[in-house]
Design a protein around this motif. Structure first.
Motif, PDB file in Angstrom:
ATOM      1  N   VAL A   3       0.906  -1.245   0.011  1.00  0.00           N
ATOM      2  CA  VAL A   3       0.049   0.042  -0.075  1.00  0.00           C
ATOM      3  C   VAL A   3       0.735   1.152   0.180  1.00  0.00           C
ATOM      4  O   VAL A   3       0.678   2.101  -0.740  1.00  0.00           O
ATOM      5  CB  VAL A   3      -0.908  -0.077   1.257  1.00  0.00           C
ATOM      6  N   THR A   4       1.669   1.237   0.761  1.00  0.00           N
ATOM      7  CA  THR A   4       2.957   2.585   0.759  1.00  0.00           C
ATOM      8  C   THR A   4       3.524   2.646  -0.576  1.00  0.00           C
ATOM      9  O   THR A   4       3.607   3.755  -0.908  1.00  0.00           O
ATOM     10  CB  THR A   4       3.982   2.189   1.916  1.00  0.00           C
ATOM     11  N   PHE A   6       2.322   1.606  -3.338  1.00  0.00           N
ATOM     12  CA  PHE A   6       1.452   2.021  -4.404  1.00  0.00           C
ATOM     13  C   PHE A   6       1.148   3.461  -4.299  1.00  0.00           C
ATOM     14  O   PHE A   6       0.996   4.319  -5.266  1.00  0.00           O
ATOM     15  CB  PHE A   6      -0.095   1.439  -4.173  1.00  0.00           C
ATOM     16  N   HIS A   7       1.114   4.058  -3.105  1.00  0.00           N
ATOM     17  CA  HIS A   7       0.720   5.513  -2.856  1.00  0.00           C
ATOM     18  C   HIS A   7       1.893   6.481  -3.248  1.00  0.00           C
ATOM     19  O   HIS A   7       2.039   7.561  -3.807  1.00  0.00           O
ATOM     20  CB  HIS A   7       0.335   5.817  -1.471  1.00  0.00           C
ATOM     21  N   GLU A  55      -1.720  -4.595  -8.793  1.00  0.00           N
ATOM     22  CA  GLU A  55      -2.963  -3.716  -8.385  1.00  0.00           C
ATOM     23  C   GLU A  55      -3.958  -4.493  -7.589  1.00  0.00           C
ATOM     24  O   GLU A  55      -4.477  -4.138  -6.565  1.00  0.00           O
ATOM     25  CB  GLU A  55      -3.593  -3.075  -9.449  1.00  0.00           C
ATOM     26  N   VAL A  58      -2.691  -5.004  -4.149  1.00  0.00           N
ATOM     27  CA  VAL A  58      -2.630  -3.933  -3.401  1.00  0.00           C
ATOM     28  C   VAL A  58      -4.181  -3.786  -2.727  1.00  0.00           C
ATOM     29  O   VAL A  58      -4.379  -3.400  -1.714  1.00  0.00           O
ATOM     30  CB  VAL A  58      -2.394  -2.821  -4.257  1.00  0.00           C
ATOM     31  N   LEU A  59      -5.397  -3.981  -3.697  1.00  0.00           N
ATOM     32  CA  LEU A  59      -6.535  -3.963  -3.105  1.00  0.00           C
ATOM     33  C   LEU A  59      -6.749  -4.946  -2.116  1.00  0.00           C
ATOM     34  O   LEU A  59      -7.637  -4.675  -0.977  1.00  0.00           O
ATOM     35  CB  LEU A  59      -7.590  -4.270  -4.384  1.00  0.00           C
ATOM     36  N   ALA A  61      -4.545  -5.949  -0.015  1.00  0.00           N
ATOM     37  CA  ALA A  61      -3.666  -5.560   1.135  1.00  0.00           C
ATOM     38  C   ALA A  61      -4.579  -4.368   1.830  1.00  0.00           C
ATOM     39  O   ALA A  61      -4.387  -4.368   3.249  1.00  0.00           O
ATOM     40  CB  ALA A  61      -2.314  -4.842   0.618  1.00  0.00           C
ATOM     41  N   LYS A  62      -5.074  -3.628   1.046  1.00  0.00           N
ATOM     42  CA  LYS A  62      -5.835  -2.384   1.508  1.00  0.00           C
ATOM     43  C   LYS A  62      -7.021  -2.897   2.522  1.00  0.00           C
ATOM     44  O   LYS A  62      -7.399  -2.442   3.672  1.00  0.00           O
ATOM     45  CB  LYS A  62      -6.316  -1.560   0.823  1.00  0.00           C
ATOM     46  N   ASP A 133     -12.366   5.723   5.884  1.00  0.00           N
ATOM     47  CA  ASP A 133     -11.090   5.862   6.012  1.00  0.00           C
ATOM     48  C   ASP A 133     -10.666   6.544   7.341  1.00  0.00           C
ATOM     49  O   ASP A 133      -9.326   6.594   8.003  1.00  0.00           O
ATOM     50  CB  ASP A 133     -10.330   6.627   4.968  1.00  0.00           C
TER      51      ASP A 133
END
Length: 282
Positions: A3-4, A6-7, A55, A58-59, A61-62, A133
């Motif tokens: 996630v980190t 990805f951002h 991706e 990542v989804l 992981a979020k 969030d």
């Protein structure tokens, strides 16, 4: 880690945020790619981009981070005490002038509470609370919302000027403009083009309302902003925006939250705490 990265879209920046070395992060990524048998990232000249498989991961992981956060909150709540981390989204002006005092006062009553605060435009804080969030968002302006919300205060939108002025001459006077959210922009533009045919004479454009205020104080032009921003400066000339109908333009500041989060001792205690305070007077 995913996630980190990805951002940030940058391995060096992600490693810094995660407090690990760049080779360590690269090694962990390579092991993930070996485990799944697919490339997860593509290196660019500057930074990285994720593959479709990356991706998807990542989804996931979020989602897992969200589940972890929920179970941590549930366990904290089961302790029957006000503790844990309160996640708050705060609009820019509120973050500068109100939030530090509110958090300090709340911390005095509940010393075991920690805070995770995100600041930005009200529209961004609205999206954060929509997506859950954050537990609570402090937002300027009115947004479509089916959850709970409490009005903290209402303030007039005004013209603030370093010198006396007539409404008729306003289009020819130098104006200082600043980046703001869409709601505020729509309100002021609707007022302007109801009264005037020509556009304003904007000669300075800045990023923040605080910078705009300082420009006004130093005599460089007038600005259109919420009254609370310039209230501490009696030397400025302020006049409220009024439509031909006689209606004054005002802006509300709200506390938005989901009713379901009131089951958490932390959130319920904070909401009740804010309701007892005259936030506008802080």
């Amino acid at each position: 880690m995913l996630v980190t990265l990805f951002h940030t879209e940058n391995i060096t920046l992600a490693a810094e945020k995660l407090f690990v070395s760049q080779p360590t992060l690269t090694s962990r990524l390579q092991k993930l790619e070996e485990y799944y048998g697919v490339p997860l990232i593509i290196r660019k000249q500057r930074g990285v981009m994720f593959t479709p498989e990356g991706e998807k991961l990542v989804l996931h992981a979020k989602k897992m981070l969200g589940e972890l956060r929920k179970i941590e909150e549930t366990i904290d709540n089961m302790k029957n005490q006000v503790s844990g981390t309160l996640r708050v989204g705060v609009s820019n002006f509120f973050a500068t002038h109100k939030m530090p005092k509110l958090l300090r006062l709340f911390k005095q009553v509940y010393p075991n509470v920690e805070f995770q605060v995100v600041t930005g435009w009200s529209s961004d804080m609205y999206r954060l609370i929509l997506n859950q969030d954050v537990h609570i968002s402090f937002i300027k302006g009115d947004f479509a919302w089916k959850g709970k919300k409490d009005l903290l205060y209402e303030e007039e939108i005004c013209v603030a000027s370093p010198w006396e002025f007539n409404w008729e001459e306003l289009p020819t006077l130098p104006r200082i403009d600043y980046h703001t959210d869409e709601n505020m922009r729509n309100l002021t533009e609707r007022w302007w083009y109801t009264l005037y045919q020509q556009p304003p004479n904007i000669n300075i454009q800045v990023n923040q309302v605080e910078t705009c205020k300082e420009m006004i104080i130093n005599g460089l032009g007038y600005g259109i902003l919420a009254n609370l921003v310039v209230r501490p400066y009696p030397e400025l000339i302020t006049k409220p925006l009024v439509l031909p109908s006689g209606e004054k333009l005002t802006r509300h500041t709200w506390m938005y939250y989901h009713e379901s989060t009131l089951q958490l001792n932390l959130v319920r205690s904070f909401v009740e705490f804010i309701k007892k305070i005259d936030v506008k007077a802080l």
